[in-house]
Write a protein that holds these residues in place. Structure first.
Motif, PDB file in Angstrom:
ATOM      1  N   LEU A   1     -74.420 -23.853 -67.385  1.00  0.00           N
ATOM      2  CA  LEU A   1     -73.662 -24.663 -68.321  1.00  0.00           C
ATOM      3  C   LEU A   1     -74.355 -24.600 -69.675  1.00  0.00           C
ATOM      4  CD1 LEU A   1     -71.345 -26.812 -68.476  1.00  0.00           C
ATOM      5  CD2 LEU A   1     -73.061 -28.482 -67.870  1.00  0.00           C
ATOM      6  N   ILE A   2     -73.620 -24.200 -70.698  1.00  0.00           N
ATOM      7  CA  ILE A   2     -74.172 -24.104 -72.048  1.00  0.00           C
ATOM      8  C   ILE A   2     -73.652 -25.277 -72.868  1.00  0.00           C
ATOM      9  CG2 ILE A   2     -74.337 -22.694 -74.135  1.00  0.00           C
ATOM     10  CD1 ILE A   2     -75.644 -21.397 -71.683  1.00  0.00           C
ATOM     11  N   LEU A   3     -74.572 -26.076 -73.368  1.00  0.00           N
ATOM     12  CA  LEU A   3     -74.183 -27.244 -74.163  1.00  0.00           C
ATOM     13  C   LEU A   3     -73.936 -26.839 -75.610  1.00  0.00           C
ATOM     14  CD1 LEU A   3     -76.731 -29.918 -72.910  1.00  0.00           C
ATOM     15  CD2 LEU A   3     -74.369 -29.561 -72.158  1.00  0.00           C
ATOM     16  N   PRO A   4     -72.792 -27.227 -76.166  1.00  0.00           N
ATOM     17  CA  PRO A   4     -72.514 -26.909 -77.569  1.00  0.00           C
ATOM     18  C   PRO A   4     -73.180 -27.896 -78.540  1.00  0.00           C
ATOM     19  CG  PRO A   4     -70.628 -28.005 -76.595  1.00  0.00           C
ATOM     20  CD  PRO A   4     -71.631 -27.809 -75.492  1.00  0.00           C
ATOM     21  N   ARG A   5     -73.589 -29.045 -78.019  1.00  0.00           N
ATOM     22  CA  ARG A   5     -74.217 -30.088 -78.848  1.00  0.00           C
ATOM     23  C   ARG A   5     -75.000 -31.015 -77.910  1.00  0.00           C
ATOM     24  NH1 ARG A   5     -68.744 -30.920 -78.544  1.00  0.00           N
ATOM     25  NH2 ARG A   5     -67.991 -32.971 -77.991  1.00  0.00           N
ATOM     26  N   PRO A   6     -75.703 -32.007 -78.459  1.00  0.00           N
ATOM     27  CA  PRO A   6     -76.463 -32.918 -77.591  1.00  0.00           C
ATOM     28  C   PRO A   6     -75.566 -33.674 -76.614  1.00  0.00           C
ATOM     29  CG  PRO A   6     -77.119 -33.199 -79.891  1.00  0.00           C
ATOM     30  CD  PRO A   6     -75.900 -32.318 -79.888  1.00  0.00           C
ATOM     31  N   VAL A   7     -76.176 -34.105 -75.527  1.00  0.00           N
ATOM     32  CA  VAL A   7     -75.535 -35.011 -74.578  1.00  0.00           C
ATOM     33  C   VAL A   7     -76.302 -36.321 -74.673  1.00  0.00           C
ATOM     34  CG1 VAL A   7     -75.129 -35.532 -72.143  1.00  0.00           C
ATOM     35  CG2 VAL A   7     -74.745 -33.209 -73.008  1.00  0.00           C
ATOM     36  N   ALA A   8     -75.602 -37.394 -75.002  1.00  0.00           N
ATOM     37  CA  ALA A   8     -76.212 -38.716 -75.103  1.00  0.00           C
ATOM     38  C   ALA A   8     -75.816 -39.545 -73.888  1.00  0.00           C
ATOM     39  CB  ALA A   8     -75.779 -39.414 -76.386  1.00  0.00           C
ATOM     40  N   LEU A   9     -76.824 -39.992 -73.160  1.00  0.00           N
ATOM     41  CA  LEU A   9     -76.588 -40.851 -72.008  1.00  0.00           C
ATOM     42  C   LEU A   9     -76.594 -42.301 -72.477  1.00  0.00           C
ATOM     43  CD1 LEU A   9     -78.975 -39.118 -69.442  1.00  0.00           C
ATOM     44  CD2 LEU A   9     -76.534 -38.689 -69.832  1.00  0.00           C
ATOM     45  N   VAL A  10     -75.543 -43.029 -72.134  1.00  0.00           N
ATOM     46  CA  VAL A  10     -75.428 -44.431 -72.498  1.00  0.00           C
ATOM     47  C   VAL A  10     -75.247 -45.248 -71.229  1.00  0.00           C
ATOM     48  CG1 VAL A  10     -74.456 -43.849 -74.763  1.00  0.00           C
ATOM     49  CG2 VAL A  10     -72.907 -44.406 -72.877  1.00  0.00           C
ATOM     50  N   GLY A  11     -75.561 -46.531 -71.314  1.00  0.00           N
ATOM     51  CA  GLY A  11     -75.410 -47.417 -70.172  1.00  0.00           C
ATOM     52  C   GLY A  11     -76.464 -48.498 -70.200  1.00  0.00           C
ATOM     53  N   LEU A  12     -76.346 -49.416 -69.259  1.00  0.00           N
ATOM     54  CA  LEU A  12     -77.258 -50.552 -69.202  1.00  0.00           C
ATOM     55  C   LEU A  12     -78.689 -50.126 -68.862  1.00  0.00           C
ATOM     56  CD1 LEU A  12     -75.106 -53.191 -67.269  1.00  0.00           C
ATOM     57  CD2 LEU A  12     -75.565 -53.093 -69.727  1.00  0.00           C
ATOM     58  N   MET A  13     -79.626 -50.974 -69.226  1.00  0.00           N
ATOM     59  CA  MET A  13     -81.017 -50.756 -68.833  1.00  0.00           C
ATOM     60  C   MET A  13     -81.077 -50.644 -67.318  1.00  0.00           C
ATOM     61  SD  MET A  13     -82.647 -54.580 -69.094  1.00  0.00           S
ATOM     62  CE  MET A  13     -81.600 -55.402 -70.278  1.00  0.00           C
ATOM     63  N   GLY A  14     -81.929 -49.757 -66.832  1.00  0.00           N
ATOM     64  CA  GLY A  14     -82.121 -49.625 -65.403  1.00  0.00           C
ATOM     65  C   GLY A  14     -81.105 -48.782 -64.670  1.00  0.00           C
ATOM     66  N   VAL A  15     -80.128 -48.235 -65.387  1.00  0.00           N
ATOM     67  CA  VAL A  15     -79.101 -47.436 -64.737  1.00  0.00           C
ATOM     68  C   VAL A  15     -79.602 -46.034 -64.395  1.00  0.00           C
ATOM     69  CG1 VAL A  15     -77.954 -46.451 -66.763  1.00  0.00           C
ATOM     70  CG2 VAL A  15     -76.608 -47.009 -64.757  1.00  0.00           C
TER      71      VAL A  15
ATOM     72  N   LEU B   1     -80.551 -27.960 -67.088  1.00  0.00           N
ATOM     73  CA  LEU B   1     -79.843 -27.238 -68.150  1.00  0.00           C
ATOM     74  C   LEU B   1     -80.779 -26.441 -69.059  1.00  0.00           C
ATOM     75  CD1 LEU B   1     -77.306 -30.042 -69.087  1.00  0.00           C
ATOM     76  CD2 LEU B   1     -76.805 -27.902 -67.887  1.00  0.00           C
ATOM     77  N   ALA B   2     -82.069 -26.557 -68.819  1.00  0.00           N
ATOM     78  CA  ALA B   2     -83.081 -25.867 -69.632  1.00  0.00           C
ATOM     79  C   ALA B   2     -82.952 -26.206 -71.119  1.00  0.00           C
ATOM     80  CB  ALA B   2     -83.026 -24.356 -69.396  1.00  0.00           C
ATOM     81  N   VAL B   3     -82.792 -27.508 -71.381  1.00  0.00           N
ATOM     82  CA  VAL B   3     -82.751 -28.012 -72.755  1.00  0.00           C
ATOM     83  C   VAL B   3     -83.797 -29.126 -72.876  1.00  0.00           C
ATOM     84  CG1 VAL B   3     -80.312 -27.420 -73.127  1.00  0.00           C
ATOM     85  CG2 VAL B   3     -80.914 -29.708 -72.269  1.00  0.00           C
ATOM     86  N   PRO B   4     -84.176 -29.477 -74.095  1.00  0.00           N
ATOM     87  CA  PRO B   4     -85.141 -30.562 -74.263  1.00  0.00           C
ATOM     88  C   PRO B   4     -84.577 -31.913 -73.819  1.00  0.00           C
ATOM     89  CG  PRO B   4     -84.902 -29.299 -76.305  1.00  0.00           C
ATOM     90  CD  PRO B   4     -83.823 -28.845 -75.378  1.00  0.00           C
ATOM     91  N   PHE B   5     -85.482 -32.781 -73.410  1.00  0.00           N
ATOM     92  CA  PHE B   5     -85.130 -34.164 -73.096  1.00  0.00           C
ATOM     93  C   PHE B   5     -85.796 -35.069 -74.117  1.00  0.00           C
ATOM     94  CE2 PHE B   5     -86.392 -38.276 -71.372  1.00  0.00           C
ATOM     95  CZ  PHE B   5     -85.143 -38.791 -71.059  1.00  0.00           C
ATOM     96  N   ARG B   6     -85.046 -36.039 -74.617  1.00  0.00           N
ATOM     97  CA  ARG B   6     -85.607 -37.028 -75.530  1.00  0.00           C
ATOM     98  C   ARG B   6     -85.191 -38.411 -75.054  1.00  0.00           C
ATOM     99  NH1 ARG B   6     -85.422 -32.938 -78.917  1.00  0.00           N
ATOM    100  NH2 ARG B   6     -87.402 -32.020 -79.390  1.00  0.00           N
ATOM    101  N   ASP B   7     -86.141 -39.310 -75.058  1.00  0.00           N
ATOM    102  CA  ASP B   7     -85.864 -40.708 -74.752  1.00  0.00           C
ATOM    103  C   ASP B   7     -85.946 -41.468 -76.064  1.00  0.00           C
ATOM    104  OD1 ASP B   7     -86.939 -43.558 -74.226  1.00  0.00           O
ATOM    105  OD2 ASP B   7     -86.136 -42.933 -72.281  1.00  0.00           O
ATOM    106  N   ALA B   8     -84.851 -42.079 -76.482  1.00  0.00           N
ATOM    107  CA  ALA B   8     -84.811 -42.747 -77.783  1.00  0.00           C
ATOM    108  C   ALA B   8     -85.903 -43.809 -77.912  1.00  0.00           C
ATOM    109  CB  ALA B   8     -83.429 -43.363 -78.016  1.00  0.00           C
ATOM    110  N   ASP B   9     -86.121 -44.593 -76.860  1.00  0.00           N
ATOM    111  CA  ASP B   9     -87.152 -45.630 -76.944  1.00  0.00           C
ATOM    112  C   ASP B   9     -88.539 -45.023 -77.151  1.00  0.00           C
ATOM    113  OD1 ASP B   9     -85.317 -47.671 -76.738  1.00  0.00           O
ATOM    114  OD2 ASP B   9     -85.748 -48.133 -74.639  1.00  0.00           O
ATOM    115  N   GLU B  10     -88.847 -43.940 -76.441  1.00  0.00           N
ATOM    116  CA  GLU B  10     -90.149 -43.273 -76.623  1.00  0.00           C
ATOM    117  C   GLU B  10     -90.278 -42.727 -78.039  1.00  0.00           C
ATOM    118  OE1 GLU B  10     -90.622 -40.264 -73.611  1.00  0.00           O
ATOM    119  OE2 GLU B  10     -90.541 -41.742 -71.985  1.00  0.00           O
TER     120      GLU B  10
END
Length: 186
Positions: free
Chosen positions: A12-26, A39-48
């Motif tokens: 699967l080739i991502l054309p742009r970022p994927v943003a995961l949304v949802g409640l804390m702890g999900v 997917l062999a793409v970078p992971f970023r955690d907004a809080d970090e």
């Protein structure tokens, strides 16, 4: 001698970022890390990333600047991260509710709402004192408030995946399938 195929399944080739949304702890961070690996793409955690930018923990930012100060920094960091190309971005539970942040995420990313029963989330976040919004409060009460206030925003995500109370590996499979279906349609 029969020919053997050296082809692998197309990734699967991502054309742009994927943003995961949802409640804390999900599971945005845990599922997000595994999804990025798959997917062999970078992971970023907004809080970090917010903590790195501020040189303070999320709890310390809330204590020093309040929720409004935190949300302002969160918006700036998320906007910057969204310009970094295809990646998996785990957002904080309240990020997608903030109008400016919501608009930036919707414009620049594929949004995936990870949704799980509140009782499952309450069990996951119980006795975790690093979450400022849970300090000295009943987790189920906080989650019910968030359900009422945040679900209408989360419902605007491009994709909703009900992860239930199953393994992270299964949740990743569900998200990958939903992403593939979304990209096939768009």
């Amino acid at each position: 001698m029969p020919e053997t195929s050296t082809q692998t399944e197309p990734r699967l080739i991502l054309p742009r970022p994927v943003a995961l949304v949802g409640l804390m702890g999900v599971g945005k961070t845990t599922v997000g890390r595994r999804l990025a690996d798959a997917l062999a793409v970078p992971f970023r955690d907004a809080d970090e990333e917010i903590e790195k930018a501020a040189g303070l923990s999320v709890a310390d930012i809330f204590a020093a600047f309040g929720e409004a100060g935190f949300r302002d920094g969160e918006q700036k960091v998320i906007s910057r991260l969204l310009d970094d190309g295809p990646q998996i971005l785990a957002t904080g539970g309240g990020a997608f509710v903030q109008p400016t942040t919501h608009d930036a995420i919707r414009q620049k990313a594929i949004t995936v709402w990870l949704k799980t029963d509140l009782r499952v989330i309450a069990r996951r976040v119980a006795n975790r004192n690093h979450r400022p919004l849970l300090r000295d409060r009943d987790p189920m009460e906080v989650l019910r408030e968030h359900e009422k206030n945040r679900y209408p925003f989360y419902a605007k995500a491009d994709i909703t995946v009900d992860t239930g109370d199953q393994s992270h590996a299964k949740s990743v499979e569900l998200v990958l399938s939903a992403l593939q279906a979304f990209l096939d349609k768009n």
